[in-house]
Scaffold this motif. Structure first.
Motif, PDB file in Angstrom:
ATOM      1  N   ILE A 153      49.633  44.569  41.414  1.00  0.00           N
ATOM      2  CA  ILE A 153      49.827  44.007  40.601  1.00  0.00           C
ATOM      3  C   ILE A 153      50.665  42.841  40.184  1.00  0.00           C
ATOM      4  N   VAL A 157      48.753  39.088  38.376  1.00  0.00           N
ATOM      5  CA  VAL A 157      48.867  39.006  36.837  1.00  0.00           C
ATOM      6  C   VAL A 157      49.118  37.562  36.947  1.00  0.00           C
ATOM      7  N   ALA A 163      48.078  42.506  32.298  1.00  0.00           N
ATOM      8  CA  ALA A 163      48.528  44.015  32.970  1.00  0.00           C
ATOM      9  C   ALA A 163      46.551  43.569  32.998  1.00  0.00           C
ATOM     10  N   TYR A 166      43.419  43.851  35.858  1.00  0.00           N
ATOM     11  CA  TYR A 166      43.732  44.733  36.754  1.00  0.00           C
ATOM     12  C   TYR A 166      43.593  46.110  36.226  1.00  0.00           C
TER      13      TYR A 166
END
Length: 191
Positions: A153, A157, A163, A166
């Motif tokens: 992450i 990002v 996030a 993700y």
């Protein structure tokens, strides 16, 4: 920024992470001085420990308006880059606490989120988890990100999406937890 991972533990310790660094352009000013106290109480009462707040625009006003005793405050001088910069800083701060298995990411401008909703998410938390609150079936916040995901992450990002990308890439592993019966998933964008 390397982030260590840890094996799953039977009882997860989850840090509460409030992202409160934005300028609040649609709102007319930084939201942290107005909503941070409530966001911190929600995480604390939902059993998050420790509590981390990422501040940027309006940090001075937030410090003056909100009791930050017991809160780890992380300054984000790059707040204008978007939510991702605050998420990276907050996760990096949590990663320095070895016994923390996950972070519960809460946005400062969501006063309808309840401690009951947070506790409901934390009941399923562990180092490998990806958990997202749902409101009447629609995904929202808070989200719980297990330590095993932090390094990727932090590395991926970008911008103002946090996030989201993700979680989309790992959708098959995201646990949705319905919270619409105990909370509201709206955010405050206007005064």
């Amino acid at each position: 920024m390397g982030v260590p991972t840890s094996a799953e533990a039977p009882a997860a310790r989850v840090a509460g992470l409030v992202l409160a660094a934005g300028a609040g352009r649609r709102y007319g000013g930084p939201k942290a001085p107005v909503f941070l106290g409530q966001a911190l109480r929600t995480l604390r009462d939902g059993n998050c420990d420790p509590i981390i707040a990422v501040l940027g625009a309006g940090a001075r006003q937030a410090r003056a308006a909100v009791d930050l005793a017991g809160v780890q405050v992380v300054d984000n001088p790059g707040w204008a880059e978007g939510m991702a910069s605050s998420l990276r800083r907050g996760i990096t701060a949590a990663a320095r606490i070895p016994e923390v298995s996950a972070v519960c990411v809460h946005l400062v401008d969501m006063p309808g989120v309840s401690a009951t909703a947070v506790a409901r998410l934390l009941a399923q938390a562990h180092a490998g988890c990806l958990i997202r609150a749902h409101y009447d079936g629609e995904p929202g916040h808070p989200v719980v990100l297990g330590r095993d995901h932090w390094a990727e992450i932090v590395a991926t990002v970008r911008g103002d999406q946090g996030a989201r990308a993700y979680l989309r890439r790992h959708a098959a592993h995201v646990t949705g937890v319905e919270c619409g019966d105990v909370a509201a998933g709206y955010d405050i964008d206007e005064r």
